[in-house]
Design an enzyme around this catalytic site. Structure first.
Site, PDB file in Angstrom:
ATOM      1  N   PRO A  69       0.949  -1.024  -0.009  1.00  0.00           N
ATOM      2  CA  PRO A  69       0.200   0.201   0.145  1.00  0.00           C
ATOM      3  C   PRO A  69       1.299   1.379  -0.105  1.00  0.00           C
ATOM      4  O   PRO A  69       1.622   1.508   0.620  1.00  0.00           O
ATOM      5  CB  PRO A  69      -0.756   0.092   1.231  1.00  0.00           C
ATOM      6  CG  PRO A  69      -0.047  -1.218   2.108  1.00  0.00           C
ATOM      7  CD  PRO A  69       0.277  -1.781   0.609  1.00  0.00           C
ATOM      8  N   ASN A  70       0.000   2.077  -0.677  1.00  0.00           N
ATOM      9  CA  ASN A  70       0.647   3.550  -0.769  1.00  0.00           C
ATOM     10  C   ASN A  70       2.142   3.983  -2.297  1.00  0.00           C
ATOM     11  O   ASN A  70       2.649   4.786  -1.974  1.00  0.00           O
ATOM     12  CB  ASN A  70       0.674   4.332   0.736  1.00  0.00           C
ATOM     13  CG  ASN A  70      -0.481   3.628   2.007  1.00  0.00           C
ATOM     14  OD1 ASN A  70      -1.054   5.059   1.026  1.00  0.00           O
ATOM     15  ND2 ASN A  70      -0.488   3.569   2.637  1.00  0.00           N
ATOM     16  N   ARG A 106       4.051  11.161  -2.083  1.00  0.00           N
ATOM     17  CA  ARG A 106       4.234  10.715  -0.622  1.00  0.00           C
ATOM     18  C   ARG A 106       5.962  10.801   0.315  1.00  0.00           C
ATOM     19  O   ARG A 106       6.679  10.212  -0.489  1.00  0.00           O
ATOM     20  CB  ARG A 106       4.016   9.267  -0.978  1.00  0.00           C
ATOM     21  CG  ARG A 106       3.850   8.638   0.906  1.00  0.00           C
ATOM     22  CD  ARG A 106       4.007   7.051   0.803  1.00  0.00           C
ATOM     23  NE  ARG A 106       3.853   6.288   1.733  1.00  0.00           N
ATOM     24  CZ  ARG A 106       4.131   5.268   2.091  1.00  0.00           C
ATOM     25  NH1 ARG A 106       4.372   4.262   0.624  1.00  0.00           N
ATOM     26  NH2 ARG A 106       4.350   4.756   3.679  1.00  0.00           N
ATOM     27  N   TYR A 159      10.830   8.848   1.085  1.00  0.00           N
ATOM     28  CA  TYR A 159      10.902   8.423   0.046  1.00  0.00           C
ATOM     29  C   TYR A 159      11.067   7.765  -1.088  1.00  0.00           C
ATOM     30  O   TYR A 159      10.867   7.532  -2.328  1.00  0.00           O
ATOM     31  CB  TYR A 159       9.425   7.875  -0.428  1.00  0.00           C
ATOM     32  CG  TYR A 159       8.515   6.900   0.854  1.00  0.00           C
ATOM     33  CD1 TYR A 159       9.517   5.455   1.575  1.00  0.00           C
ATOM     34  CD2 TYR A 159       8.265   7.482   1.768  1.00  0.00           C
ATOM     35  CE1 TYR A 159       9.009   4.673   2.520  1.00  0.00           C
ATOM     36  CE2 TYR A 159       7.263   7.266   2.612  1.00  0.00           C
ATOM     37  CZ  TYR A 159       7.973   5.639   3.469  1.00  0.00           C
ATOM     38  OH  TYR A 159       7.285   5.148   4.223  1.00  0.00           O
ATOM     39  N   ASN A 185       8.351  -5.703  -0.899  1.00  0.00           N
ATOM     40  CA  ASN A 185       7.728  -3.995  -0.032  1.00  0.00           C
ATOM     41  C   ASN A 185       6.481  -4.757   0.315  1.00  0.00           C
ATOM     42  O   ASN A 185       5.702  -3.841  -0.500  1.00  0.00           O
ATOM     43  CB  ASN A 185       8.385  -3.652  -0.976  1.00  0.00           C
ATOM     44  CG  ASN A 185       7.951  -2.363   0.347  1.00  0.00           C
ATOM     45  OD1 ASN A 185       7.167  -2.464   1.186  1.00  0.00           O
ATOM     46  ND2 ASN A 185       9.442  -1.087  -0.287  1.00  0.00           N
ATOM     47  N   ALA A 231       3.075  -0.785   4.817  1.00  0.00           N
ATOM     48  CA  ALA A 231       2.759  -0.916   5.812  1.00  0.00           C
ATOM     49  C   ALA A 231       2.151  -2.141   6.642  1.00  0.00           C
ATOM     50  O   ALA A 231       2.048  -2.628   7.921  1.00  0.00           O
ATOM     51  CB  ALA A 231       2.013  -0.273   6.117  1.00  0.00           C
ATOM     52  N   GLU A 242      13.221  -9.792   0.620  1.00  0.00           N
ATOM     53  CA  GLU A 242      12.000  -8.082   1.353  1.00  0.00           C
ATOM     54  C   GLU A 242      13.021  -6.784   1.138  1.00  0.00           C
ATOM     55  O   GLU A 242      14.690  -7.314   0.948  1.00  0.00           O
ATOM     56  CB  GLU A 242      11.655  -8.112   2.893  1.00  0.00           C
ATOM     57  CG  GLU A 242      11.618  -7.184   2.843  1.00  0.00           C
ATOM     58  CD  GLU A 242      11.082  -7.226   5.371  1.00  0.00           C
ATOM     59  OE1 GLU A 242      12.277  -8.550   5.862  1.00  0.00           O
ATOM     60  OE2 GLU A 242      10.017  -6.703   5.718  1.00  0.00           O
ATOM     61  N   HIS A 255      13.076  -2.738   1.155  1.00  0.00           N
ATOM     62  CA  HIS A 255      12.110  -1.682   1.860  1.00  0.00           C
ATOM     63  C   HIS A 255      13.321  -0.285   1.830  1.00  0.00           C
ATOM     64  O   HIS A 255      14.672  -0.324   1.744  1.00  0.00           O
ATOM     65  CB  HIS A 255      12.304  -1.509   3.562  1.00  0.00           C
ATOM     66  CG  HIS A 255      11.055  -2.366   4.273  1.00  0.00           C
ATOM     67  ND1 HIS A 255      10.049  -2.503   3.701  1.00  0.00           N
ATOM     68  CD2 HIS A 255      11.896  -3.483   4.648  1.00  0.00           C
ATOM     69  CE1 HIS A 255       9.636  -3.281   4.971  1.00  0.00           C
ATOM     70  NE2 HIS A 255      10.482  -4.025   4.708  1.00  0.00           N
ATOM     71  N   ARG A 292      13.536   3.834  11.733  1.00  0.00           N
ATOM     72  CA  ARG A 292      12.121   4.570  11.601  1.00  0.00           C
ATOM     73  C   ARG A 292      11.689   4.467  13.647  1.00  0.00           C
ATOM     74  O   ARG A 292      12.008   4.417  14.812  1.00  0.00           O
ATOM     75  CB  ARG A 292      11.605   4.306  11.061  1.00  0.00           C
ATOM     76  CG  ARG A 292      12.341   4.930   9.683  1.00  0.00           C
ATOM     77  CD  ARG A 292      11.373   5.022   8.435  1.00  0.00           C
ATOM     78  NE  ARG A 292       9.901   5.546   8.146  1.00  0.00           N
ATOM     79  CZ  ARG A 292       9.788   6.062   7.843  1.00  0.00           C
ATOM     80  NH1 ARG A 292       9.453   4.268   6.558  1.00  0.00           N
ATOM     81  NH2 ARG A 292       8.117   6.393   7.914  1.00  0.00           N
TER      82      ARG A 292
END
Ligand code: DQA
Length: 142
Positions: free
Chosen positions: A9-10, A17, A22, A73, A76, A97, A99, A106
């Site tokens: 998502p996103n 964003r 990012y 990825n 969230a 994975e 990111h 974070r």
């Protein structure tokens, strides 16, 4: 080698964003980058993005017999989704994975990943380059 690249998502909002986290490049630029990275190692790939947990679970289940590995990825859902982790465990394809940001640096709620124990490797904090590293890792280790 045929790879499935999944973005959660996103990630379709890249460029708009939180660019300080990012980056300023948009999602279609990421897709072009991923396709080039796959070509570099002689792989083909399909890129799938969804804002819906169940759609991602369905896509993972459908990967069995069609793909040789997955780059994901989960965005969230990394921090919340037992369902996505279970789907990855169920099909047991080699999974990496990714990111864009370094989730260990974070907020506390981002520091746990349900996918990390299933993934053969995690690349984080390297922006788009993380996808290239993930694709290369699968090409070298499958
Ligand atoms: C992300 C990190 C997640 O915490 C966040 O929810 C995202 C993107 C990353 O690529 O850095 O959406 O997975």
């Amino acid at each position: 080698m045929n790879l499935l690249i999944i973005n959660g998502p996103n990630l379709n909002m890249l460029g708009i964003r939180e660019p300080e986290i990012y980056g300023r490049q948009d999602y279609s630029t990421l897709c072009t980058f991923i396709k080039a990275a796959a070509e570099e190692v002689g792989a083909t790939c399909e890129i799938f993005q969804s804002n819906h947990e169940g759609a991602i679970v369905d896509k993972i289940q459908g990967a069995l017999g069609r793909f040789d590995g997955i780059v994901i990825n989960p965005a969230a859902y990394t921090h919340t989704s037992v369902a996505i982790a279970d789907a990855l465990s169920a099909i047991a394809l080699p999974t990496v994975e990714v990111h864009l940001s370094d989730i260990t640096q974070r907020e506390t709620f981002r520091q746990h990943s349900f996918v990390a124990p299933i993934a053969k490797k995690t690349f984080m904090g390297k922006g788009f380059e993380g996808y290239r590293l993930a694709i290369r890792f699968l090409a070298d280790n499958s």
